[in-house]
Scaffold this motif. Structure first.
Motif, PDB file in Angstrom:
ATOM      1  N   ASP A 127     -66.393 -43.558  -4.424  1.00 54.17           N
ATOM      2  CA  ASP A 127     -66.829 -44.952  -4.348  1.00 54.17           C
ATOM      3  C   ASP A 127     -66.570 -45.672  -5.671  1.00 54.17           C
ATOM      4  O   ASP A 127     -66.164 -46.822  -5.688  1.00 54.17           O
ATOM      5  CB  ASP A 127     -68.319 -45.031  -3.982  1.00 54.17           C
ATOM      6  N   TYR A 128     -66.791 -44.932  -6.769  1.00 54.21           N
ATOM      7  CA  TYR A 128     -66.562 -45.549  -8.080  1.00 54.21           C
ATOM      8  C   TYR A 128     -65.068 -45.800  -8.302  1.00 54.21           C
ATOM      9  O   TYR A 128     -64.671 -46.901  -8.686  1.00 54.21           O
ATOM     10  CB  TYR A 128     -67.116 -44.655  -9.189  1.00 54.21           C
ATOM     11  N   LEU A 129     -64.241 -44.787  -8.057  1.00 59.71           N
ATOM     12  CA  LEU A 129     -62.798 -44.943  -8.282  1.00 59.71           C
ATOM     13  C   LEU A 129     -62.222 -46.056  -7.405  1.00 59.71           C
ATOM     14  O   LEU A 129     -61.377 -46.827  -7.834  1.00 59.71           O
ATOM     15  CB  LEU A 129     -62.063 -43.619  -8.007  1.00 59.71           C
ATOM     16  N   ARG A 130     -62.726 -46.154  -6.192  1.00 61.84           N
ATOM     17  CA  ARG A 130     -62.234 -47.198  -5.282  1.00 61.84           C
ATOM     18  C   ARG A 130     -62.687 -48.590  -5.712  1.00 61.84           C
ATOM     19  O   ARG A 130     -62.089 -49.577  -5.306  1.00 61.84           O
ATOM     20  CB  ARG A 130     -62.723 -46.928  -3.857  1.00 61.84           C
ATOM     21  N   SER A 131     -63.741 -48.643  -6.499  1.00 64.61           N
ATOM     22  CA  SER A 131     -64.250 -49.951  -6.927  1.00 64.61           C
ATOM     23  C   SER A 131     -63.453 -50.507  -8.111  1.00 64.61           C
ATOM     24  O   SER A 131     -63.625 -51.661  -8.494  1.00 64.61           O
ATOM     25  CB  SER A 131     -65.726 -49.832  -7.323  1.00 64.61           C
ATOM     26  N   LEU A 132     -62.593 -49.657  -8.703  1.00 60.69           N
ATOM     27  CA  LEU A 132     -61.838 -50.092  -9.876  1.00 60.69           C
ATOM     28  C   LEU A 132     -60.744 -51.067  -9.469  1.00 60.69           C
ATOM     29  O   LEU A 132     -60.210 -50.976  -8.364  1.00 60.69           O
ATOM     30  CB  LEU A 132     -61.198 -48.879 -10.573  1.00 60.69           C
ATOM     31  N   PRO A 133     -60.368 -51.965 -10.376  1.00 62.33           N
ATOM     32  CA  PRO A 133     -59.266 -52.877 -10.062  1.00 62.33           C
ATOM     33  C   PRO A 133     -57.966 -52.084  -9.900  1.00 62.33           C
ATOM     34  O   PRO A 133     -57.830 -51.008 -10.506  1.00 62.33           O
ATOM     35  CB  PRO A 133     -59.209 -53.811 -11.282  1.00 62.33           C
ATOM     36  N   PRO A 134     -57.003 -52.603  -9.107  1.00 66.86           N
ATOM     37  CA  PRO A 134     -55.761 -51.861  -8.835  1.00 66.86           C
ATOM     38  C   PRO A 134     -55.048 -51.371 -10.085  1.00 66.86           C
ATOM     39  O   PRO A 134     -54.482 -50.292 -10.083  1.00 66.86           O
ATOM     40  CB  PRO A 134     -54.904 -52.874  -8.065  1.00 66.86           C
ATOM     41  N   ALA A 135     -55.100 -52.122 -11.175  1.00 68.78           N
ATOM     42  CA  ALA A 135     -54.393 -51.722 -12.413  1.00 68.78           C
ATOM     43  C   ALA A 135     -54.891 -50.379 -12.923  1.00 68.78           C
ATOM     44  O   ALA A 135     -54.149 -49.627 -13.545  1.00 68.78           O
ATOM     45  CB  ALA A 135     -54.573 -52.788 -13.480  1.00 68.78           C
ATOM     46  N   ALA A 136     -56.155 -50.059 -12.662  1.00 76.66           N
ATOM     47  CA  ALA A 136     -56.742 -48.814 -13.160  1.00 76.66           C
ATOM     48  C   ALA A 136     -56.141 -47.593 -12.474  1.00 76.66           C
ATOM     49  O   ALA A 136     -56.189 -46.489 -13.003  1.00 76.66           O
ATOM     50  CB  ALA A 136     -58.255 -48.829 -12.951  1.00 76.66           C
ATOM     51  N   HIS A 137     -55.570 -47.796 -11.292  1.00 73.19           N
ATOM     52  CA  HIS A 137     -55.024 -46.646 -10.559  1.00 73.19           C
ATOM     53  C   HIS A 137     -53.883 -45.952 -11.317  1.00 73.19           C
ATOM     54  O   HIS A 137     -53.603 -44.793 -11.084  1.00 73.19           O
ATOM     55  CB  HIS A 137     -54.560 -47.075  -9.168  1.00 73.19           C
ATOM     56  N   ALA A 138     -53.267 -46.703 -12.214  1.00 68.37           N
ATOM     57  CA  ALA A 138     -52.175 -46.124 -13.004  1.00 68.37           C
ATOM     58  C   ALA A 138     -52.682 -44.994 -13.891  1.00 68.37           C
ATOM     59  O   ALA A 138     -51.928 -44.128 -14.284  1.00 68.37           O
ATOM     60  CB  ALA A 138     -51.523 -47.199 -13.852  1.00 68.37           C
ATOM     61  N   ILE A 139     -53.967 -45.011 -14.221  1.00 69.76           N
ATOM     62  CA  ILE A 139     -54.478 -43.963 -15.117  1.00 69.76           C
ATOM     63  C   ILE A 139     -55.383 -42.972 -14.397  1.00 69.76           C
ATOM     64  O   ILE A 139     -56.094 -42.214 -15.005  1.00 69.76           O
ATOM     65  CB  ILE A 139     -55.211 -44.571 -16.341  1.00 69.76           C
ATOM     66  N   VAL A 140     -55.360 -42.985 -13.082  1.00 72.29           N
ATOM     67  CA  VAL A 140     -56.174 -41.998 -12.372  1.00 72.29           C
ATOM     68  C   VAL A 140     -55.291 -40.850 -11.871  1.00 72.29           C
ATOM     69  O   VAL A 140     -55.353 -40.438 -10.743  1.00 72.29           O
ATOM     70  CB  VAL A 140     -57.026 -42.596 -11.221  1.00 72.29           C
TER      71      VAL A 140
END
Ligand SMILES: [Fe+2]
Ligand SMILES: [Fe+2]
Length: 143
Positions: A127-140
């Motif tokens: 739920d937390y990771l999904r709440s991040l803005p799309p730009a954050a996905h680059a570092i997950v």
């Protein structure tokens, strides 16, 4: 190999690397399920494989959660440590009574690892990771 448990897309945490590791853990549960008639040595090797996979997954998940500022990281890390200790305990008991260890391992995997953690505590991370803005996905990603 007969399937005892099957990973479902609902369990996705929204990170490809972590999802792959979670799927791998489901497959390990199936491997353990199918090992009930194996010799003690094989059971022990498989339990070691579970321990190693679990350790690696904990490290990677914690790294990703830390990079993304997950507020419940310390509590989650504590849960991970407990899980690893429990696997180690079952692995150690394998030398004395591998048959009982097999039952202990299955019980642990079903109740603690899958039910309580993978489809429990890890869902808060999802739920937390999904709440991040799309730009954050680059570092997950797992390095
Ligand atoms: Fe976790
Ligand atoms: Fe996880």
């Amino acid at each position: 190999m007969s399937k005892f448990v099957v990973w479902h897309a609902d369990f996705s945490v929204g990170n490809v690397s972590l999802d792959e590791q979670h799927k791998g853990l489901f497959e390990l549960v199936n491997e353990v399920w199918n090992s009930r008639k194996d010799c003690d040595k094989k059971k022990r090797q498989l339990f070691k494989k579970v321990l190693d996979a679990r350790r690696k997954h904990c490290e990677d998940e914690e790294r990703i959660l830390a990079r993304n500022g997950y507020p419940g990281l310390e509590e989650h890390r504590h849960e991970h440590r407990k899980l690893v200790k429990q696997i180690q305990k079952v692995l150690d008991s394998c030398d004395h009574d591998a048959k009982k260890s097999w039952y202990d391992m299955m019980t642990f995997l079903m109740h603690e690892l899958l039910s309580r953690h993978l489809v429990g505590a890890d869902m808060a991370c999802r739920d937390y990771l999904r709440s991040l803005p799309p730009a954050a996905h680059a570092i997950v990603k797992v390095p």
